[in-house]
Design a protein around this motif. Structure first.
Motif, PDB file in Angstrom:
ATOM      1  N   SER A 318       0.849  -1.200   0.000  1.00 15.64           N
ATOM      2  CA  SER A 318       0.000   0.000   0.000  1.00 15.64           C
ATOM      3  C   SER A 318       0.884   1.249   0.000  1.00 15.64           C
ATOM      4  O   SER A 318       1.929   1.290   0.656  1.00 15.64           O
ATOM      5  CB  SER A 318      -0.925   0.003   1.209  1.00 15.64           C
ATOM      6  N   VAL A 319       0.429   2.253  -0.788  1.00 19.57           N
ATOM      7  CA  VAL A 319       1.201   3.488  -0.926  1.00 19.57           C
ATOM      8  C   VAL A 319       0.248   4.661  -0.721  1.00 19.57           C
ATOM      9  O   VAL A 319      -0.879   4.648  -1.241  1.00 19.57           O
ATOM     10  CB  VAL A 319       1.852   3.607  -2.330  1.00 19.57           C
ATOM     11  N   CYS A 320       0.681   5.653   0.052  1.00 23.87           N
ATOM     12  CA  CYS A 320      -0.125   6.875   0.177  1.00 23.87           C
ATOM     13  C   CYS A 320       0.782   8.058  -0.098  1.00 23.87           C
ATOM     14  O   CYS A 320       1.985   7.905  -0.303  1.00 23.87           O
ATOM     15  CB  CYS A 320      -0.752   6.979   1.563  1.00 23.87           C
ATOM     16  N   GLY A 321       0.175   9.260  -0.141  1.00 23.99           N
ATOM     17  CA  GLY A 321       0.971  10.480  -0.278  1.00 23.99           C
ATOM     18  C   GLY A 321       1.007  11.179   1.069  1.00 23.99           C
ATOM     19  O   GLY A 321       0.107  10.981   1.896  1.00 23.99           O
ATOM     20  N   PHE A 322       2.020  11.991   1.297  1.00 27.44           N
ATOM     21  CA  PHE A 322       2.118  12.758   2.552  1.00 27.44           C
ATOM     22  C   PHE A 322       2.324  14.221   2.189  1.00 27.44           C
ATOM     23  O   PHE A 322       3.309  14.582   1.553  1.00 27.44           O
ATOM     24  CB  PHE A 322       3.293  12.238   3.393  1.00 27.44           C
ATOM     25  N   GLY A 323       1.354  15.083   2.587  1.00 31.88           N
ATOM     26  CA  GLY A 323       1.458  16.520   2.289  1.00 31.88           C
ATOM     27  C   GLY A 323       0.798  16.854   0.966  1.00 31.88           C
ATOM     28  O   GLY A 323       1.366  16.603  -0.094  1.00 31.88           O
ATOM     29  N   CYS A 335       2.452  12.093 -13.040  1.00 37.01           N
ATOM     30  CA  CYS A 335       2.589  10.623 -13.004  1.00 37.01           C
ATOM     31  C   CYS A 335       1.295   9.927 -13.422  1.00 37.01           C
ATOM     32  O   CYS A 335       1.288   8.707 -13.616  1.00 37.01           O
ATOM     33  CB  CYS A 335       2.937  10.156 -11.585  1.00 37.01           C
ATOM     34  N   GLY A 336       0.198  10.683 -13.516  1.00 35.91           N
ATOM     35  CA  GLY A 336      -1.094  10.081 -13.881  1.00 35.91           C
ATOM     36  C   GLY A 336      -1.633   9.169 -12.783  1.00 35.91           C
ATOM     37  O   GLY A 336      -2.309   8.171 -13.066  1.00 35.91           O
ATOM     38  N   PHE A 337      -1.377   9.496 -11.508  1.00 28.31           N
ATOM     39  CA  PHE A 337      -1.838   8.647 -10.403  1.00 28.31           C
ATOM     40  C   PHE A 337      -3.332   8.804 -10.159  1.00 28.31           C
ATOM     41  O   PHE A 337      -3.904   9.882 -10.338  1.00 28.31           O
ATOM     42  CB  PHE A 337      -1.113   9.006  -9.096  1.00 28.31           C
ATOM     43  N   SER A 338      -3.940   7.711  -9.708  1.00 31.82           N
ATOM     44  CA  SER A 338      -5.320   7.744  -9.239  1.00 31.82           C
ATOM     45  C   SER A 338      -5.334   7.056  -7.880  1.00 31.82           C
ATOM     46  O   SER A 338      -4.275   6.663  -7.354  1.00 31.82           O
ATOM     47  CB  SER A 338      -6.245   7.012 -10.211  1.00 31.82           C
ATOM     48  N   ARG A 339      -6.544   6.883  -7.346  1.00 30.91           N
ATOM     49  CA  ARG A 339      -6.704   6.245  -6.033  1.00 30.91           C
ATOM     50  C   ARG A 339      -6.169   4.812  -6.029  1.00 30.91           C
ATOM     51  O   ARG A 339      -5.826   4.266  -4.973  1.00 30.91           O
ATOM     52  CB  ARG A 339      -8.203   6.242  -5.731  1.00 30.91           C
ATOM     53  N   LYS A 340      -6.091   4.204  -7.231  1.00 33.19           N
ATOM     54  CA  LYS A 340      -5.545   2.840  -7.309  1.00 33.19           C
ATOM     55  C   LYS A 340      -4.043   2.842  -6.987  1.00 33.19           C
ATOM     56  O   LYS A 340      -3.494   1.832  -6.561  1.00 33.19           O
ATOM     57  CB  LYS A 340      -5.753   2.266  -8.716  1.00 33.19           C
ATOM     58  N   ASP A 341      -3.410   3.990  -7.243  1.00 34.23           N
ATOM     59  CA  ASP A 341      -1.964   4.084  -6.987  1.00 34.23           C
ATOM     60  C   ASP A 341      -1.697   4.606  -5.569  1.00 34.23           C
ATOM     61  O   ASP A 341      -0.966   3.980  -4.807  1.00 34.23           O
ATOM     62  CB  ASP A 341      -1.321   5.026  -8.009  1.00 34.23           C
ATOM     63  N   LEU A 342      -2.284   5.764  -5.257  1.00 39.06           N
ATOM     64  CA  LEU A 342      -2.121   6.336  -3.910  1.00 39.06           C
ATOM     65  C   LEU A 342      -3.477   6.264  -3.216  1.00 39.06           C
ATOM     66  O   LEU A 342      -4.452   6.864  -3.677  1.00 39.06           O
ATOM     67  CB  LEU A 342      -1.675   7.802  -3.997  1.00 39.06           C
ATOM     68  N   LEU A 343      -3.530   5.540  -2.094  1.00 39.76           N
ATOM     69  CA  LEU A 343      -4.801   5.339  -1.379  1.00 39.76           C
ATOM     70  C   LEU A 343      -5.404   6.667  -0.928  1.00 39.76           C
ATOM     71  O   LEU A 343      -6.611   6.872  -0.953  1.00 39.76           O
ATOM     72  CB  LEU A 343      -4.549   4.492  -0.125  1.00 39.76           C
ATOM     73  N   PHE A 344      -4.535   7.554  -0.468  1.00 39.68           N
ATOM     74  CA  PHE A 344      -4.947   8.872   0.029  1.00 39.68           C
ATOM     75  C   PHE A 344      -3.696   9.724   0.137  1.00 39.68           C
ATOM     76  O   PHE A 344      -2.566   9.214   0.022  1.00 39.68           O
ATOM     77  CB  PHE A 344      -5.642   8.760   1.406  1.00 39.68           C
ATOM     78  N   THR A 360      -7.667  14.427  -9.866  1.00 40.26           N
ATOM     79  CA  THR A 360      -7.643  12.993  -9.555  1.00 40.26           C
ATOM     80  C   THR A 360      -8.820  12.635  -8.634  1.00 40.26           C
ATOM     81  O   THR A 360      -9.560  13.509  -8.190  1.00 40.26           O
ATOM     82  CB  THR A 360      -6.355  12.593  -8.786  1.00 40.26           C
ATOM     83  N   ASP A 361      -8.925  11.337  -8.325  1.00 45.02           N
ATOM     84  CA  ASP A 361      -9.950  10.896  -7.365  1.00 45.02           C
ATOM     85  C   ASP A 361      -9.297  10.514  -6.034  1.00 45.02           C
ATOM     86  O   ASP A 361      -9.866   9.772  -5.247  1.00 45.02           O
ATOM     87  CB  ASP A 361     -10.717   9.693  -7.949  1.00 45.02           C
ATOM     88  N   ILE A 362      -8.095  11.021  -5.778  1.00 41.11           N
ATOM     89  CA  ILE A 362      -7.375  10.665  -4.547  1.00 41.11           C
ATOM     90  C   ILE A 362      -7.833  11.579  -3.401  1.00 41.11           C
ATOM     91  O   ILE A 362      -7.702  12.804  -3.501  1.00 41.11           O
ATOM     92  CB  ILE A 362      -5.841  10.812  -4.733  1.00 41.11           C
ATOM     93  N   PRO A 363      -8.383  11.000  -2.317  1.00 42.85           N
ATOM     94  CA  PRO A 363      -8.859  11.848  -1.219  1.00 42.85           C
ATOM     95  C   PRO A 363      -7.727  12.385  -0.350  1.00 42.85           C
ATOM     96  O   PRO A 363      -6.704  11.724  -0.179  1.00 42.85           O
ATOM     97  CB  PRO A 363      -9.750  10.897  -0.403  1.00 42.85           C
ATOM     98  N   ILE A 364      -7.943  13.583   0.181  1.00 38.99           N
ATOM     99  CA  ILE A 364      -7.003  14.168   1.154  1.00 38.99           C
ATOM    100  C   ILE A 364      -7.576  13.845   2.539  1.00 38.99           C
ATOM    101  O   ILE A 364      -8.772  14.082   2.774  1.00 38.99           O
ATOM    102  CB  ILE A 364      -6.926  15.713   1.034  1.00 38.99           C
ATOM    103  N   VAL A 365      -6.768  13.304   3.403  1.00 35.67           N
ATOM    104  CA  VAL A 365      -7.252  12.934   4.737  1.00 35.67           C
ATOM    105  C   VAL A 365      -6.336  13.518   5.810  1.00 35.67           C
ATOM    106  O   VAL A 365      -5.261  14.053   5.500  1.00 35.67           O
ATOM    107  CB  VAL A 365      -7.328  11.388   4.901  1.00 35.67           C
ATOM    108  N   ASP A 366      -6.764  13.393   7.062  1.00 36.43           N
ATOM    109  CA  ASP A 366      -5.969  13.930   8.167  1.00 36.43           C
ATOM    110  C   ASP A 366      -4.702  13.091   8.357  1.00 36.43           C
ATOM    111  O   ASP A 366      -4.638  11.939   7.910  1.00 36.43           O
ATOM    112  CB  ASP A 366      -6.796  13.946   9.451  1.00 36.43           C
ATOM    113  N   GLU A 367      -3.733  13.677   9.071  1.00 32.96           N
ATOM    114  CA  GLU A 367      -2.445  13.012   9.180  1.00 32.96           C
ATOM    115  C   GLU A 367      -2.470  11.751  10.037  1.00 32.96           C
ATOM    116  O   GLU A 367      -1.619  10.877   9.895  1.00 32.96           O
ATOM    117  CB  GLU A 367      -1.442  14.016   9.772  1.00 32.96           C
TER     118      GLU A 367
END
Ligand code: TMP
Length: 413
Positions: A318-323, A335-344, A360-367
């Motif tokens: 599993s991979v997510c983004g930070f910041g 990079c053409g990422f979607s939620r399939k690539d970065l969970l959040f 994208t469809d990638i949600p931003i969530v709390d830390e």
């Protein structure tokens, strides 16, 4: 939504009729970097909210003064009306305010400070706590309201003759600071004219911008997005000031935001001449060949992150983004990422949370999601706060979360 931009806003090259220059093939701006059509980097919207749209993200270089600028200018009302960028309240930023304070104190004893682009008033609050009489100007209604609610005098609007006159009527400032604002401005001559309205001969004007030299040297292509219409060099600022009432008398380099310069100006009728800044020009590498290497390196960095994420996902990691910085928008779309690539993507900024990363469809969530979900990898898009982020995520790291820094080269920590 946007206007094409075809002339140099510093030296006027390519502007029909400007200083006897006619636009033709030899004196037009040179394309040096292109990321195609991209969403606006801070257009964080809910899933059903209307988005601002897309615009070309292409950089043109002035062969004469070496100013790099985007090929289009997105209308400021679209970019800034509901602005979600909030000045960081990180330790790194407070240290930077301290450093600015020190430089200012070396130049003036004056106590009246005007900040252009005061955002939610974070820097105004800092200088107010240092006994300065502060006033800010900012076009974002939502952020200016936050500043006012903390007792920080803030005028809502772009920096124009109207807002400049309101600020001047309250007393001409001894210090004017514009942090990371100038590279957002389209009409520099108009900006300089407004600076004349808010300055007395000894006013110290500090313009802080990312330094194109540092960006090119470190391959920081993710600082290129629609809000940044220009990528400044000291040389291009000099070209702009040639016919202006201001002189650049000091240059300071800072590590903030991946490499910034503070350009200090005073009026030419000041009694304080300052020193020469020529030595800063000698080391500046911002020409076409520097842009060529930068462009190649950006392509390689984008490919590396794409390949890394797709390999990890294929292996069930599993991979997510930070910041969810504006830089993150540039990365995920390049990079053409979607939620399939970065969970959040996690972010501490409340009004970014539960929105989607632009384009994208990638949600931003709390830390807290890092500890709740314990992803295998967190790609850190706020790499400019690297040490702070690694320190504060010690617990998650001890539980196996690895931090991935995509710049200067992909690195797993
Ligand atoms: P910036 O690089 O443009 O200042 O944006 C940094 C973003 O990263 C901003 O939205 C705040 C966020 N951030 C976090 O979510 N956690 C952190 O620890 C830090 C330092 C920043």
């Amino acid at each position: 939504m946007y206007q094409p931009h075809t002339h140099c806003r510093a030296c006027g090259l390519g502007k029909p009729g400007a200083q006897g220059i006619k636009a033709n093939a030899t004196n037009s701006l040179i394309p040096v970097f292109d990321l195609g059509i991209q969403p606006l980097a801070n257009d964080f919207c809910g899933p059903y909210e209307e988005r601002a749209g897309y615009a070309p993200l292409k950089v043109l270089l002035c062969p004469r003064c070496k100013l790099a600028q985007l090929s289009v200018v997105v209308r400021p009302e679209i970019l800034y009306a509901k602005y979600s960028y909030v000045t960081s309240n990180s330790d790194t930023m407070v240290k930077h305010f301290d450093a600015l304070d020190k430089v200012i104190r070396e130049e003036t004893d004056g106590r009246r400070l005007l900040e252009i682009g005061s955002n939610d008033g974070r820097m105004l609050a800092f200088f107010q706590s240092r006994n300065m009489v502060v006033c800010g100007i900012d076009p974002a209604d939502n952020l200016a309201a936050v500043a006012r609610s903390q007792g920080l005098r803030t005028i809502t609007g772009l920096f124009d003759p109207h807002t400049a006159s309101i600020a001047a009527a309250e007393g001409l400032p001894d210090v004017v600071l514009a942090r990371h604002v100038f590279c957002h401005v389209d009409d520099w001559k108009a900006f300089i004219n407004c600076l004349s309205l808010v300055s007395h001969p000894e006013t110290v004007i500090g313009i802080e911008v990312p330094h194109a030299h540092d960006m090119l040297e470190r391959g920081e292509f993710d600082t290129i997005y629609h809000e940044h219409t220009s990528y400044l060099s000291i040389r291009s600022m000099q070209a702009l000031l040639e016919d202006s009432p201001f002189r650049m008398f000091r240059v300071e380099h800072f590590p903030i935001h991946g490499g910034a310069i503070l350009l200090l100006l005073r009026r030419k009728d000041s009694n304080n001449v300052g020193c020469s800044i020529e030595h800063h020009l000698e080391s500046e590498q911002v020409d076409e060949s520097a842009w060529k290497s930068f462009s190649l390196r950006a392509r390689e960095n984008i490919s590396s992150l794409k390949e890394f994420v797709s390999t990890q996902r294929a292996n069930g990691k599993s991979v997510c983004g930070f910041g969810a910085s504006a830089k993150s928008t540039v990365w995920v779309n390049a990079c053409g990422f979607s939620r399939k690539d970065l969970l959040f993507i996690t972010d501490t900024t409340l009004h970014k949370q539960w929105k989607l990363s632009p384009g994208t469809d990638i949600p931003i969530v709390d830390e807290g999601a890092i500890l709740r979900e314990l992803p295998d990898y967190a790609v850190c898009f706020a790499w400019n706060f690297r040490n702070e982020i690694l320190e504060k995520n010690a617990l998650a790291r001890s539980k196996g979360v690895k931090f991935v820094f995509p710049i200067p080269e992909l690195e797993i920590v």
